[in-house]
Design an enzyme around this catalytic site. Structure first.
Site, PDB file in Angstrom:
ATOM      1  N   ILE A  58     -43.412  65.046 -53.797  1.00 37.20           N
ATOM      2  CA  ILE A  58     -44.259  65.008 -52.493  1.00 37.20           C
ATOM      3  C   ILE A  58     -45.655  65.396 -52.918  1.00 37.20           C
ATOM      4  O   ILE A  58     -46.602  65.168 -51.933  1.00 37.20           O
ATOM      5  CB  ILE A  58     -43.548  66.029 -51.445  1.00 37.20           C
ATOM      6  CG1 ILE A  58     -43.637  67.240 -51.900  1.00 37.20           C
ATOM      7  CG2 ILE A  58     -42.210  65.536 -51.203  1.00 37.20           C
ATOM      8  CD1 ILE A  58     -43.070  68.562 -51.198  1.00 37.20           C
ATOM      9  N   SER A 121     -39.620  78.838 -42.727  1.00 33.85           N
ATOM     10  CA  SER A 121     -38.894  80.130 -43.108  1.00 33.85           C
ATOM     11  C   SER A 121     -39.068  81.490 -42.382  1.00 33.85           C
ATOM     12  O   SER A 121     -40.171  81.572 -41.858  1.00 33.85           O
ATOM     13  CB  SER A 121     -39.322  80.490 -44.536  1.00 33.85           C
ATOM     14  OG  SER A 121     -38.798  81.624 -45.030  1.00 33.85           O
ATOM     15  N   TYR A 145     -45.487  82.311 -50.767  1.00 33.87           N
ATOM     16  CA  TYR A 145     -44.545  81.472 -50.104  1.00 33.87           C
ATOM     17  C   TYR A 145     -44.581  81.624 -48.666  1.00 33.87           C
ATOM     18  O   TYR A 145     -44.340  80.549 -47.822  1.00 33.87           O
ATOM     19  CB  TYR A 145     -43.150  81.751 -50.743  1.00 33.87           C
ATOM     20  CG  TYR A 145     -41.972  81.055 -50.167  1.00 33.87           C
ATOM     21  CD1 TYR A 145     -41.603  79.997 -50.328  1.00 33.87           C
ATOM     22  CD2 TYR A 145     -41.177  81.678 -49.016  1.00 33.87           C
ATOM     23  CE1 TYR A 145     -40.720  79.056 -49.733  1.00 33.87           C
ATOM     24  CE2 TYR A 145     -39.947  81.147 -48.478  1.00 33.87           C
ATOM     25  CZ  TYR A 145     -39.758  79.734 -48.573  1.00 33.87           C
ATOM     26  OH  TYR A 145     -38.983  79.174 -48.202  1.00 33.87           O
ATOM     27  N   ARG A 272     -34.862  96.525 -54.512  1.00 39.53           N
ATOM     28  CA  ARG A 272     -35.666  95.449 -55.292  1.00 39.53           C
ATOM     29  C   ARG A 272     -37.157  95.597 -54.610  1.00 39.53           C
ATOM     30  O   ARG A 272     -37.076  95.587 -53.235  1.00 39.53           O
ATOM     31  CB  ARG A 272     -35.074  94.215 -54.754  1.00 39.53           C
ATOM     32  CG  ARG A 272     -35.498  92.754 -55.475  1.00 39.53           C
ATOM     33  CD  ARG A 272     -34.730  91.598 -55.285  1.00 39.53           C
ATOM     34  NE  ARG A 272     -34.916  91.321 -53.953  1.00 39.53           N
ATOM     35  CZ  ARG A 272     -34.511  89.860 -53.708  1.00 39.53           C
ATOM     36  NH1 ARG A 272     -33.844  89.321 -54.273  1.00 39.53           N
ATOM     37  NH2 ARG A 272     -34.699  89.726 -52.196  1.00 39.53           N
ATOM     38  N   ASP A 275     -38.324  93.905 -51.009  1.00 41.44           N
ATOM     39  CA  ASP A 275     -37.331  93.756 -50.028  1.00 41.44           C
ATOM     40  C   ASP A 275     -37.623  94.072 -48.682  1.00 41.44           C
ATOM     41  O   ASP A 275     -38.023  95.224 -48.294  1.00 41.44           O
ATOM     42  CB  ASP A 275     -36.079  94.367 -50.556  1.00 41.44           C
ATOM     43  CG  ASP A 275     -34.928  93.379 -50.859  1.00 41.44           C
ATOM     44  OD1 ASP A 275     -35.210  92.529 -51.058  1.00 41.44           O
ATOM     45  OD2 ASP A 275     -33.891  93.950 -50.964  1.00 41.44           O
TER      46      ASP A 275
END
Ligand code: UD2
Length: 313
Positions: A58, A121, A145, A272, A275
């Site tokens: 893409i 998202s 992200y 983590r 998180d």
């Protein structure tokens, strides 16, 4: 929706969407563009004779422009869908996730595609404690992200307002189901746990396991996409795509053991870093505008995922 194209169509979510599209009576032609970096040909194996599969990136505008000729609806699922990877290699992820999305939109305008439905998202919500998450909350992206997906949403809205391209963004929460790869370090927790279960091993839960997620079975996500492609109210808008509930990780593992009839207590490791503690969608907007109703619940989805994993071993 006669001719449709799925970017990332060989991936976990994209390939489920391809299967859903093949069942639609008004769909004549289903195309896929995928660079096979995380997608697999195997994911489309038994439908490959009914799908036009193109290897392509893409980031390459010319590829998209050529493939979008005559397409009515594009489902844009292609991305490097990983928070940690976006922190390790922000430039590569930006190029795929942001420039790639821009190319999809530009090619859609140039080839007069009617509608683009985008995989956004829940990462856009970040760490804000308020629950459930509503679309009108201020975004709080905490990783490259999250910024990429948020930038995509904003580009979508702008292309609707500036060029009349019908765009719909769906903010996916924690998607799980068949074909989700359990082996990558970025895999979703459900696929990791299911893989451990079938190997007769206990998983490691990060922290106390009381963190919770709005897990949504992939076929519900397919339904949301089909509704988003058809709804008259959807263009220019953004919708949460979860089940509207939340399940803790301790509950996840308990349910898996129950379903499989085993007793394998999980071990607990450290938290983590980065998180989110809890995540849950408010899906009233998607219900109202799209008629979205997640029909497959958590346990049923988990059962199907385990059945699929067993059959594919
Ligand atoms: C999800 C999305 C991610 C991004 C993020 C935004 C997935 C796969 N990832 O990340 O793309 O949108 O939401 O907030 O949907 N865990 C364990 N043991 C393991 C693996 C995970 O305890 O072996 C825990 C992990 O620490 C976390 C929870 O499980 O508390 C969910 O982890 P995840 O990586 O499946 O998804 P998440 O919500 O971090």
């Amino acid at each position: 929706m006669r001719n449709v194209l799925v970017t990332g169509g060989a991936g976990f979510i994209g390939s489920a969407l391809v299967r859903g599209l093949l069942e639609q009576p008004d769909v004549r032609r289903v195309m896929v563009v995928d660079d096979f970096s995380t997608g697999h040909e195997d994911n489309l194996r038994e439908v490959a004779d009914r799908v036009e599969i193109h290897r392509g990136d893409i980031r390459n505008y010319a590829t998209l422009e050529r493939l979008f000729d005559g397409v009515h609806v594009v489902f844009h699922e292609a991305a490097i869908a990983s928070v940690p990877k976006s922190i390790e290699d922000p430039r590569l992820c930006h190029e795929v996730n942001v420039d790639g999305t821009f190319n999809v939109l530009q090619a859609a305008v140039d080839q007069k595609v009617r509608r683009v439905v985008f995989a956004a998202s829940a990462a856009a919500y970040g760490n804000a404690p308020e629950l459930p998450k509503r679309e009108d909350m201020l975004p709080d992206p905490r990783s490259p992200y999250a910024v990429h997906k948020l930038a995509g949403e904003m580009y979508l809205r702008t292309f609707w307002e500036s060029y009349g391209l019908e765009t719909v963004a769906l903010r996916y929460f924690n998607v799980f189901g068949p074909r989700q790869d359990p082996k990558s370090p970025y895999s979703g927790v459900l696929s990791i746990f299911a893989d451990r279960l079938l190997a007769g091993k206990a998983p490691t839960i990060h922290g106390d396991g009381e963190q919770s997620r709005d897990f949504i079975f992939v076929e519900n996500i397919v339904q949301a996409n089909l509704l988003a492609a058809r709804s008259e109210k959807a263009p220019g808008r953004l919708y949460n795509c979860g089940c509207g509930g939340r399940v803790t990780l301790n509950q996840v593992w308990d349910a898996m053991q129950r379903v499989a009839g085993v007793n394998l207590p999980a071990s607990h490791g450290p938290d983590r870093p980065g998180d989110v503690r809890h995540s849950q969608a408010d899906i009233s907007l998607a219900r109202r505008d799209l008629g979205f109703e997640p029909s497959i619940g958590f346990e049923q989805g988990m059962q199907r995922t385990l059945d699929w994993l067993r059959a594919s071993k």
